[in-house]
Design a protein around this motif. Structure first.
Motif, mmCIF file in Angstrom:
data_model
loop_
_atom_site.group_PDB
_atom_site.id
_atom_site.type_symbol
_atom_site.label_atom_id
_atom_site.label_comp_id
_atom_site.label_asym_id
_atom_site.label_seq_id
_atom_site.Cartn_x
_atom_site.Cartn_y
_atom_site.Cartn_z
ATOM 1 N N ALA A 109 0.854 -1.196 0.000
ATOM 2 C CA ALA A 109 0.000 0.000 0.000
ATOM 3 C C ALA A 109 0.883 1.236 0.000
ATOM 4 O O ALA A 109 1.969 1.220 0.575
ATOM 5 C CB ALA A 109 -0.914 0.020 1.219
ATOM 6 N N GLY A 115 -2.295 7.637 9.378
ATOM 7 C CA GLY A 115 -3.695 7.346 9.672
ATOM 8 C C GLY A 115 -4.467 6.735 8.526
ATOM 9 O O GLY A 115 -5.695 6.744 8.541
ATOM 10 N N HIS A 116 -3.771 6.211 7.532
ATOM 11 C CA HIS A 116 -4.443 5.561 6.407
ATOM 12 C C HIS A 116 -4.295 4.032 6.430
ATOM 13 O O HIS A 116 -5.165 3.314 5.977
ATOM 14 C CB HIS A 116 -3.887 6.061 5.068
ATOM 15 N N SER A 119 -7.003 1.533 7.952
ATOM 16 C CA SER A 119 -8.253 1.437 7.176
ATOM 17 C C SER A 119 -8.043 0.570 5.932
ATOM 18 O O SER A 119 -8.889 -0.257 5.586
ATOM 19 C CB SER A 119 -8.720 2.827 6.737
ATOM 20 N N PHE A 120 -6.903 0.774 5.277
ATOM 21 C CA PHE A 120 -6.589 -0.018 4.085
ATOM 22 C C PHE A 120 -6.540 -1.511 4.471
ATOM 23 O O PHE A 120 -7.098 -2.368 3.790
ATOM 24 C CB PHE A 120 -5.234 0.442 3.526
ATOM 25 N N VAL A 122 -8.021 -2.976 6.943
ATOM 26 C CA VAL A 122 -9.367 -3.474 7.240
ATOM 27 C C VAL A 122 -10.020 -3.958 5.933
ATOM 28 O O VAL A 122 -10.647 -5.019 5.886
ATOM 29 C CB VAL A 122 -10.230 -2.381 7.921
ATOM 30 N N GLY A 123 -9.832 -3.197 4.865
ATOM 31 C CA GLY A 123 -10.367 -3.597 3.558
ATOM 32 C C GLY A 123 -9.751 -4.903 3.074
ATOM 33 O O GLY A 123 -10.453 -5.793 2.582
ATOM 34 N N VAL A 124 -8.446 -5.032 3.259
ATOM 35 C CA VAL A 124 -7.755 -6.268 2.846
ATOM 36 C C VAL A 124 -8.273 -7.451 3.677
ATOM 37 O O VAL A 124 -8.569 -8.529 3.139
ATOM 38 C CB VAL A 124 -6.220 -6.121 3.018
ATOM 39 N N LEU A 126 -11.147 -7.784 5.218
ATOM 40 C CA LEU A 126 -12.527 -8.121 4.837
ATOM 41 C C LEU A 126 -12.545 -8.907 3.527
ATOM 42 O O LEU A 126 -13.293 -9.886 3.385
ATOM 43 C CB LEU A 126 -13.357 -6.837 4.694
ATOM 44 N N SER A 150 -8.628 9.011 12.276
ATOM 45 C CA SER A 150 -8.985 7.924 11.355
ATOM 46 C C SER A 150 -8.519 6.567 11.867
ATOM 47 O O SER A 150 -9.124 5.537 11.553
ATOM 48 C CB SER A 150 -8.399 8.193 9.969
ATOM 49 N N GLU A 153 -11.377 5.233 13.834
ATOM 50 C CA GLU A 153 -12.486 4.780 12.977
ATOM 51 C C GLU A 153 -12.190 3.351 12.513
ATOM 52 O O GLU A 153 -13.047 2.477 12.530
ATOM 53 C CB GLU A 153 -12.638 5.682 11.745
ATOM 54 N N ALA A 154 -10.943 3.160 12.102
ATOM 55 C CA ALA A 154 -10.543 1.834 11.613
ATOM 56 C C ALA A 154 -10.537 0.821 12.751
ATOM 57 O O ALA A 154 -10.914 -0.343 12.562
ATOM 58 C CB ALA A 154 -9.162 1.919 10.964
ATOM 59 N N SER A 157 -14.010 -0.303 13.361
ATOM 60 C CA SER A 157 -14.468 -1.117 12.241
ATOM 61 C C SER A 157 -13.900 -2.542 12.311
ATOM 62 O O SER A 157 -14.623 -3.527 12.140
ATOM 63 C CB SER A 157 -14.033 -0.418 10.947
#
Lengths: 275, 305
Positions: A109, A115-116, A119-120, A122-124, A126, A150, A153-154, A157
């Motif tokens: 990534a 702070g990114h 979240s990235f 979490v997508g992987v 899922l 952020s 938030e992640a 999630s």
């Protein structure tokens, strides 16, 4: 010996930065043992001949400014050459101060703005669950980075979606660019915060490779449906005496005089610097 | 438009299990069918738009095709850096779907309006920018977004306007659509305000001024060739948008015309560097801001004097 690999990675971090005349040295040194344990302690599943192997585990280096430790690991695996490593931060190189996805084999990534990465990931995680694959995703998270909203938030999630295939290693060196995290924007107790968000939390000496491997292995074997956080107690600038826990080394290069000490302490030869 | 979007997404997702529907706590009733029939392809990320966008990028890096949907204002502004770095810079196959284009959320006011979204999004490299006006445009463009292997932003209104395209008239992604012919002036419009532009052309017709009306449903890449051909035929051009006149349709037409040395006068109708005034139905808010058909007609008449 894994300690020898860690030594080699520290040397490469310094040598690459020397050639590129820049780099977040102390942030990279902080995570050398964590990365050694992950990549060479039989934790991450990857194919050294194929960085795109579809069933690999992924590591997202969310503290992108620590790119030098990632690049040095990728060189050790063989995804990039020493010559490429020494092009760090120079015109025509793909190896920038912050890692970029798509340009560099083994970089999962693009990171750099803090702070990114979580979240990235979490997508992987899922996506891995949807594909019913046992692939894990790891995140190397900075502690100062936890000041970004952020991240939380992640964190919510990941816990909500019961991402037991996600492990965050928090590089807890207690320093950020301008000084100590607890003076600038208090983070403690990180353990309570992450537990409160529904994560399984462990703590480890972030420079003890054996301990790191043990905890990471236990983490792999766990069955609980929680995302996992490992707080790695680390020293920013670890390995170079005058850099250790000194904030100014967040983004500074040694001068000639200081370089002599660095060479001695990390075992770097003149020849390696000339390469 | 929203219902058309959802209907098409449903059909696409039924055929392709990699297509995922992501929402940020939005779409209570309209997503019911999708949730019921494809629960494993549906994710509500809660009220965390930036996180949803970046998680979508992570999913796309694993071969998934996420359509991340919520109020456009919260995507274009709040999530901007996440769109820029995680979707566009990494050139990942994420579709970002913003509802409430312009002043659709008329009762809620500027916090929920997307009246600068085109301006901030269109400068992002790798991003395709779609702005449908009618159900037919929406239908075609949702499929087009799915066919593109890369980042797409779809700007949707919430209303259910009647169709403006004739039965045989096609929507061609990447091209402009001529909705009405006329020799005196060419009006370019994007999004649902196309309806106001066509009505304004009717008023002009009664005054003996014949206006061509063109729908610019694909804002990026812009159909430069055809826009320039139109520019050759008319001395007066007009852009109409439910958006700031800075950086949106008016902005991109100005850039194109200037770059090609066209001498046309361009009347830009939109929000003139201001937030929308007033509350009410979208039509009432458009009227309060002089963006309804009659106001557009009057602005053009003034220019024609």
């Amino acid at each position: 010996m894994l300690e020898d690999i860690a030594k080699e990675i520290r040397k490469d971090i310094m040598t690459a930065a020397y050639h590129g005349k820049s780099g977040h040295l102390a942030s990279a040194f902080s995570a050398v043992e964590i990365m050694t344990a992950l990549y060479f302690g039989d934790i991450l599943r990857y194919d050294k001949n194929d960085p795109n192997w579809s069933n690999r585990d992924k590591l997202i280096v969310s503290k992108g400014h620590g790119s030098l430790v990632l690049y040095s690991v990728l060189k050790k695996i063989g995804y990039i050459t020493q010559e490429e490593l020494y092009t760090f931060c120079q015109p025509g190189s793909v190896l920038g101060g912050e890692p970029k996805y798509g340009d560099i084999p083994g970089v999962e990534a693009t990171t750099g703005s803090l702070g990114h990465g979580l979240s990235f990931a979490v997508g992987v995680a899922l996506a891995n669950k949807l594909d019913q694959k046992k692939r894990r995703v790891y995140v190397l998270l900075g502690d100062g980075e936890c000041q970004e909203g952020s991240v939380w938030e992640a964190a919510l999630s990941a816990a909500h979606h019961k991402l037991d295939n996600l492990t965050v290693i928090l590089d807890r060196n207690k320093l950020q660019a301008m000084g100590e995290t607890e003076d600038i924007l208090r983070l403690d107790s990180l353990e309570e915060k992450w537990e409160g968000f529904g994560w399984d939390v462990n703590e480890v000496d972030g420079h003890d490779i054996e301990q790191l491997i043990r905890v990471l292995q236990e983490d792999r074997d766990k069955k609980e449906e929680h995302p996992r956080l490992i707080i790695a107690d680390t020293i920013k600038g670890k390995g170079v005496s005058f850099m250790e826990q000194v904030p100014i080394w967040h983004y500074r290069m040694p001068n000639e005089e200081e370089m002599e000490i660095v060479k001695k302490e990390l075992g770097i030869t003149e020849k390696e610097l000339e390469a | 438009m929203r219902n058309t979007y959802l209907k098409e997404l449903y059909a696409i997702a039924k055929e392709d299990k990699n297509v995922l529907s992501l929402v940020s706590d939005n779409g209570m009733i309209v997503y019911d069918d999708f949730r019921r029939d494809m629960p494993e392809q549906y994710f509500n990320f809660g009220i965390s738009e930036g996180h949803m966008v970046t998680a979508a990028a992570g999913m796309a890096s694993c071969g998934k095709i996420p359509f991340a949907y919520t109020i456009g204002a919260f995507l274009a502004y709040r999530s901007y850096e996440f769109i820029r770095l995680d979707v566009c810079l990494q050139n990942l196959n994420v579709k970002i779907v913003g509802i409430g284009a312009g002043v659709t959320y008329g009762y809620l006011g500027p916090t929920h309006h997307s009246t600068e979204d085109i301006a901030v999004l269109r400068c992002l490299p790798n991003l395709t920018l779609l702005s449908p006006a009618t159900p037919k445009e929406t239908k075609r463009l949702v499929h087009y977004a799915y066919e593109i292997n890369g980042p797409v932003y779809i700007r949707l209104g919430n209303n259910l306007p009647s169709e403006l395209y004739g039965e045989g008239q096609e929507v061609i992604p990447g091209k402009i659509s001529i909705m009405r012919e006329g020799e005196d002036i060419a009006i370019f419009a994007t999004g649902e305000i196309l309806y106001q532009a066509i009505e304004a052309a009717e008023y002009l017709h009664r005054e003996g001024i014949e206006a061509a009306v063109i729908s610019v449903h694909t804002l990026k890449p812009l159909d430069e060739e055809c826009v320039l051909k139109v520019a050759q035929r008319y001395s007066l051009l007009c852009s109409v948008e439910e958006h700031s006149i800075l950086g949106g349709l008016g902005g991109l037409l100005s850039e194109l015309l200037t770059a090609h040395g066209c001498g046309n006068k361009l009347l830009r109708v939109g929000f003139e560097d201001c937030f929308a005034k007033g509350y009410g139905t979208p039509q009432q808010v458009l009227t309060a801001n002089k963006l309804n058909a009659e106001s557009i007609y009057q602005k053009i008449m003034q220019e024609c004097k």
